[in-house]
Motif scaffolding. Structure first.
Motif, PDB file in Angstrom:
ATOM      1  N   ASN A  87     -17.731  -0.262 -20.718  1.00 48.46           N
ATOM      2  CA  ASN A  87     -16.927  -1.196 -19.932  1.00 48.46           C
ATOM      3  C   ASN A  87     -15.715  -1.712 -20.706  1.00 48.46           C
ATOM      4  O   ASN A  87     -15.025  -2.623 -20.255  1.00 48.46           O
ATOM      5  CB  ASN A  87     -17.772  -2.372 -19.448  1.00 48.46           C
ATOM      6  N   GLN A  90     -18.321 -12.860 -23.002  1.00 47.17           N
ATOM      7  CA  GLN A  90     -19.671 -12.579 -22.519  1.00 47.17           C
ATOM      8  C   GLN A  90     -20.261 -13.777 -21.795  1.00 47.17           C
ATOM      9  O   GLN A  90     -20.918 -13.633 -20.761  1.00 47.17           O
ATOM     10  CB  GLN A  90     -20.553 -12.142 -23.681  1.00 47.17           C
ATOM     11  N   LYS A 129     -15.238  -8.574  -5.505  1.00 45.41           N
ATOM     12  CA  LYS A 129     -16.234  -8.617  -6.577  1.00 45.41           C
ATOM     13  C   LYS A 129     -15.837  -9.561  -7.714  1.00 45.41           C
ATOM     14  O   LYS A 129     -16.370  -9.466  -8.819  1.00 45.41           O
ATOM     15  CB  LYS A 129     -16.477  -7.213  -7.116  1.00 45.41           C
ATOM     16  N   GLY A 130     -14.891 -10.465  -7.449  1.00 43.45           N
ATOM     17  CA  GLY A 130     -14.478 -11.414  -8.466  1.00 43.45           C
ATOM     18  C   GLY A 130     -13.009 -11.290  -8.794  1.00 43.45           C
ATOM     19  O   GLY A 130     -12.295 -10.455  -8.238  1.00 43.45           O
ATOM     20  N   ARG A 166     -14.157 -10.095 -12.652  1.00 39.01           N
ATOM     21  CA  ARG A 166     -14.315  -8.651 -12.486  1.00 39.01           C
ATOM     22  C   ARG A 166     -13.729  -7.880 -13.655  1.00 39.01           C
ATOM     23  O   ARG A 166     -14.313  -6.917 -14.150  1.00 39.01           O
ATOM     24  CB  ARG A 166     -13.640  -8.241 -11.172  1.00 39.01           C
ATOM     25  N   ALA A 167     -12.537  -8.308 -14.127  1.00 39.22           N
ATOM     26  CA  ALA A 167     -11.895  -7.602 -15.238  1.00 39.22           C
ATOM     27  C   ALA A 167     -10.822  -8.483 -15.859  1.00 39.22           C
ATOM     28  O   ALA A 167     -10.239  -9.341 -15.194  1.00 39.22           O
ATOM     29  CB  ALA A 167     -11.272  -6.294 -14.752  1.00 39.22           C
ATOM     30  N   ARG A 188     -16.701 -15.446 -10.894  1.00 37.07           N
ATOM     31  CA  ARG A 188     -16.979 -14.043 -11.191  1.00 37.07           C
ATOM     32  C   ARG A 188     -15.715 -13.386 -11.741  1.00 37.07           C
ATOM     33  O   ARG A 188     -14.708 -13.318 -11.045  1.00 37.07           O
ATOM     34  CB  ARG A 188     -17.447 -13.303  -9.941  1.00 37.07           C
ATOM     35  N   GLY A 230     -19.056 -14.097 -18.383  1.00 36.82           N
ATOM     36  CA  GLY A 230     -19.491 -13.023 -17.499  1.00 36.82           C
ATOM     37  C   GLY A 230     -18.424 -12.000 -17.188  1.00 36.82           C
ATOM     38  O   GLY A 230     -18.466 -11.341 -16.137  1.00 36.82           O
ATOM     39  N   VAL A 231     -17.449 -11.833 -18.094  1.00 37.10           N
ATOM     40  CA  VAL A 231     -16.407 -10.818 -17.886  1.00 37.10           C
ATOM     41  C   VAL A 231     -17.059  -9.435 -17.818  1.00 37.10           C
ATOM     42  O   VAL A 231     -17.775  -9.028 -18.732  1.00 37.10           O
ATOM     43  CB  VAL A 231     -15.373 -10.859 -19.030  1.00 37.10           C
ATOM     44  N   LYS A 232     -16.808  -8.707 -16.724  1.00 41.57           N
ATOM     45  CA  LYS A 232     -17.491  -7.430 -16.506  1.00 41.57           C
ATOM     46  C   LYS A 232     -16.823  -6.272 -17.250  1.00 41.57           C
ATOM     47  O   LYS A 232     -17.504  -5.419 -17.810  1.00 41.57           O
ATOM     48  CB  LYS A 232     -17.529  -7.101 -15.004  1.00 41.57           C
ATOM     49  N   GLU A 233     -15.479  -6.206 -17.214  1.00 42.67           N
ATOM     50  CA  GLU A 233     -14.762  -5.101 -17.855  1.00 42.67           C
ATOM     51  C   GLU A 233     -13.547  -5.625 -18.603  1.00 42.67           C
ATOM     52  O   GLU A 233     -12.936  -6.614 -18.193  1.00 42.67           O
ATOM     53  CB  GLU A 233     -14.309  -4.067 -16.819  1.00 42.67           C
ATOM     54  N   TYR A 252     -18.857  -4.255 -25.350  1.00 37.72           N
ATOM     55  CA  TYR A 252     -18.759  -3.832 -23.950  1.00 37.72           C
ATOM     56  C   TYR A 252     -19.054  -2.360 -23.702  1.00 37.72           C
ATOM     57  O   TYR A 252     -19.233  -1.956 -22.552  1.00 37.72           O
ATOM     58  CB  TYR A 252     -17.372  -4.196 -23.407  1.00 37.72           C
TER      59      TYR A 252
END
Length: 275
Positions: A263, A235, A181-182, A211-212, A209, A238-241, A260
Motif C-alpha cells: 500500500n 497508522q 471510501k474516504g 483513503r489515501a 476515513r 487509519g491512512v489506507k494508502e 505499508y
C-alpha cells in the motif's frame, strides 16, 4: 477520480517520461480537470502531457498552487499559454511575497514572476480559507493548527515592514477530495506538516476515513524521531494508502514502505492513480 502525475523528481524505470525537481498533478473528476502545481518549468510537463494524450486547452479547467516555491509555480505562465484561455488560479493571498534564502548566498526561491504576468492570462482566486473548487474537491486553506513536532526548520525568510523575518510558510495549502471510501489528501511539499494537514482535512470534511495521502511530505532532512512519529500517526489516523516522492526523502520513504508494504507507492512522472 483519476490523478495523473505530470512531473515528479523521479521519471520511473525505463520510462519515456521526463523528471524534474518539482511536482505537478492533474486531477480529473466528473469531466473537469484541476491542475495541482506546475513544477519548475512548463516544457517537461507539456512533453509528459503529450505522452499521456492530455490536451491542456481542453483538460485543464482550474489551477491550484500549493505554495510559493519555484519548483511548484515556475511552469505556470507556460502552462497558461498552452491552455490558451482564462482559467481560475487558486492560491494563498501571500503567495507573491518576497521569499528567499541566505545560505550559501542570498537567493529568491518564491514565485519567479510578477502577479501582473499571471493576471494577463488567468483569474486569480486568492484566499487563505477553504474553497470548494469542484464538487467534493476542496482547497484546505491555510493550516492553522500545526503539530509541535512538525514545525518547519527551513531557513527561509521574508520581509515584513522593512524587517527580515523567518518565513513560516503560512501559504502552504493542500487539496482534499471526498470519495465513497474516504478522503484523499493531495499535498505539494507539506511545509505545514503532513499530519497537521491530514487532521485539518478530516475536520474540514467531517470524514475520518483517509483513503489515501498523495504528495511530498518534506521529511528529506527530518530526524529519525520525526519520521517515526509521522509513520505512527499515519497508522493511528487509519491512512489506507500512501503515494509519495519529491521532498519526502529516502529514509522516510523506506520507513513508510516498511509500514505499508504493497500500500506504499513511489510517485513518478507518468504515473496514473485511479481512486
Amino acid at each position: 477520480m483519476r490523478i495523473y502525475v505530470l512531473i515528479e523528481d523521479y521519471s520511473g524505470y525505463e520510462s519515456p517520461f521526463l523528471a524534474q525537481h518539482g511536482v505537478s498533478f492533474l486531477l480529473e473528476k466528473d469531466g473537469k480537470g484541476l491542475l495541482f502545481d506546475t513544477g519548475q518549468s512548463a516544457d517537461p510537463i507539456l512533453h509528459n502531457m503529450r505522452l499521456l494524450d492530455i490536451e491542456p486547452g481542453s483538460c485543464i479547467d482550474y489551477i491550484f498552487l500549493s505554495h510559493c516555491h519555484y519548483d511548484h509555480t515556475g511552469g505556470l505562465l507556460g502552462i497558461l499559454r498552452a491552455i490558451g484561455r482564462r482559467v481560475p488560479v487558486i492560491a494563498h493571498p501571500t503567495i507573491f511575497r518576497k521569499h528567499f534564502i541566505t545560505k550559501p548566498y542570498l537567493r529568491e526561491v518564491g514565485v519567479p514572476f510578477r502577479r501582473g504576468d499571471i493576471e494577463e492570462l488567468a483569474e486569480l482566486y486568492l484566499t487563505s480559507g477553504p474553497l470548494e473548487i469542484m464538487e467534493g474537491v476542496y482547497s484546505t486553506g491555510e493550516i492553522p493548527n500545526r503539530e509541535e513536532f512538525e514545525k518547519t526548520e527551513l531557513e527561509v525568510y521574508t520581509i515584513e515592514n522593512g524587517t527580515v523575518v523567518r518565513d513560516e510558510l503560512r501559504d502552504d495549502m493542500s487539496l482534499v477530495a471526498k470519495t465513497p471510501k474516504g478522503i484523499v489528501v493531495i499535498s505539494g511539499c507539506s511545509h505545514a506538516g503532513i499530519i497537521s494537514i491530514v487532521k485539518h482535512a478530516i475536520r474540514l470534511t467531517g470524514d475520518e476515513r483517509v483513503r489515501a495521502v498523495i504528495g511530498g511530505f518534506h521529511l528529506i532532512d527530518a530526524s529519525e524521531e520525526r519520521i517515526r512519529k509521522t509513520v505512527k500517526e499515519f497508522q493511528r489516523l487509519g491512512v489506507k494508502e500512501v503515494y509519495t516522492g519529491h521532498c519526502t526523502g529516502l529514509k522516510a520513504e523506506a520507513a513508510l514502505l516498511k509500514a505499508y508494504g504493497e500500500n506504499f507507492h513511489k510517485l513518478h512522472s507518468g504515473m496514473v492513480i485511479d481512486i
